[in-house]
Design an enzyme around this catalytic site. Structure first.
Site: not given
Lengths: 93, 312
Positions: B72, B75, B130, B199, B273
């Site tokens: 993405h 990020e 993204r 991510h 994440e």
């Protein structure tokens, strides 16, 4: 280049099941032109949404009508982006 | 002018453009020719190389660990962490017993700019981009969410069929070259034992499944290992993570990377994440890069060490 002038990121905390299910549908609410940064997962887990200036008032009204608790996570995205760009340029020099 | 001359003088505490990432990769390979090589596994839609760094001490088709960052585009903390990981592997090999043992028996593949078109676009046009950048015929909105494009519950709930959505799954599984190139690489390699896709930002360590409520057959082991990895991460700076399978921990997400890798038989399939300071989201200040990378590395070592010590 998109400057994101006037864009804010709101942090919304769902307090009950109804609010949670409303937040799960944020991306489908095309009229607000939202960018969901962090989606709804569970009660009390915050949801982060970028809101453009021209829909800000309408979206805040929507939140208040539905008794959401929210705060402004990022007041001015443009200011952060400008600082980020300056920092990169400085580091590159 | 302004360009680092080697990877020692590279500024890991700042964000970098795509060309700087490409230069870094070439420098790292040139400095460590017997240890690091660059594999181009394909091209992005706009023709950029999809570079993977291979860290190997020899052997042929050794069991391997895959790590990717930046699928993405916005990020940025993930690509920045990937750069730090690459240098860390080189620096620690031969000094740190754990990574040395792993690398004496396994290879590590690291894709730092997994969605290079998107990353480039975040620098020149839209910092909040993204997706990939391939046009969608009949729509003004380009791009596909490359974390909904995998052939694992493709098209089920938790992805969108609408091209203007941030979670648009694409017209068919593996339609995006950025995804298809990894698929082909993983299948042709055939000996990848751990696959970690990184991510940002929610502070989570997740494992399959995301498209179904069915439990992964290795659920108990994956959970226990996630717990151990998170404990290691938290011990460094106190950053608190949640962990578990994707669908219960976040929400249903179909067509996701690690669901596909798990279904391919890669048991240790995890997705991160990374850190969220609570004030910046995707705009994490650069002074957060090194602590984020350090704490993440600590937990990555737990995952990699477990994969090395538990062959299957």
């Amino acid at each position: 280049r998109e400057t994101f002038e006037g864009h804010q990121v709101l942090r919304i905390v769902p307090k009950n099941g109804v609010q949670l299910s409303l937040l799960r549908n944020l991306e489908e609410m095309m009229e607000f032109e939202l960018d969901v940064w962090k989606g709804a997962t569970r009660l009390s887990s915050p949801v982060d949404v970028r809101v453009p200036p021209h829909t800000m008032q309408a979206f805040k009204s929507f939140l208040e009508t539905n008794e959401f608790e929210y705060s402004i996570m990022i007041e001015d995205i443009k200011a952060i982006l400008d600082a980020e760009r300056k920092q990169m340029e400085f580091a590159a020099r | 002018l302004g360009q680092p001359r080697n990877t020692d003088s590279f500024d890991y505490a700042n964000y970098h453009t795509l060309s700087e990432i490409y230069s870094f990769q070439d420098m790292l390979v040139a400095e460590n020719p017997d240890f690091v090589s660059k594999i181009v596994i394909g091209q992005s839609y706009e023709g950029r190389p999809l570079n993977v760094l291979k860290f190997s001490t020899g052997g042929s088709n050794r069991p391997a660990i895959w790590i990717d960052t930046g699928i993405h585009a916005r990020e940025w903390i993930t690509q920045a962490s990937g750069l730090w990981f690459a240098k860390k592997i080189v620096t620690d090999y031969g000094k740190d017993p754990a990574i040395t043992a792993i690398l004496n028996n396994m290879d590590i593949f690291l894709e730092i700019a997994t969605n290079p078109d998107g990353y480039y676009f975040t620098h020149v046009s839209n910092r909040m981009w993204r997706k990939t950048r391939k046009p969608n015929p009949g729509y003004s909105c380009p791009g596909v969410d490359p974390n909904r494009n995998w052939d694992a519950g493709f098209g089920l709930g938790g992805s969108s069929g609408y091209p203007c959505s941030e979670t648009y799954r694409g017209p068919s599984p593996h339609s995006e070259s950025e995804v298809r190139s990894i698929v082909e690489f993983v299948q042709s390699h055939g000996n990848i034992k751990a696959f970690i896709s990184i991510h940002a930002y929610s502070q989570m360590l997740l494992y399959p499944y995301g498209y179904t409520t069915a439990s992964a057959k290795d659920e108990a082991e994956l959970y226990a290992l996630a717990q151990k990895a998170v404990n290691s991460l938290t011990s460094m700076y106190g950053t608190r993570y949640t962990y578990g399978n994707i669908i219960d921990t976040i929400y249903q997400a179909s067509g996701g990377t690690v669901d596909w890798t798990y279904n391919q038989g890669i048991k240790y399939s995890y997705t991160y994440e990374l850190r969220d300071t609570g004030y910046y989201g995707f705009l994490l200040p650069p002074n957060q890069i090194i602590p984020t990378a350090q704490e993440t590395w600590s937990s990555l070592m737990v995952l990699m060490d477990h994969a090395y010590k538990n062959p299957y």
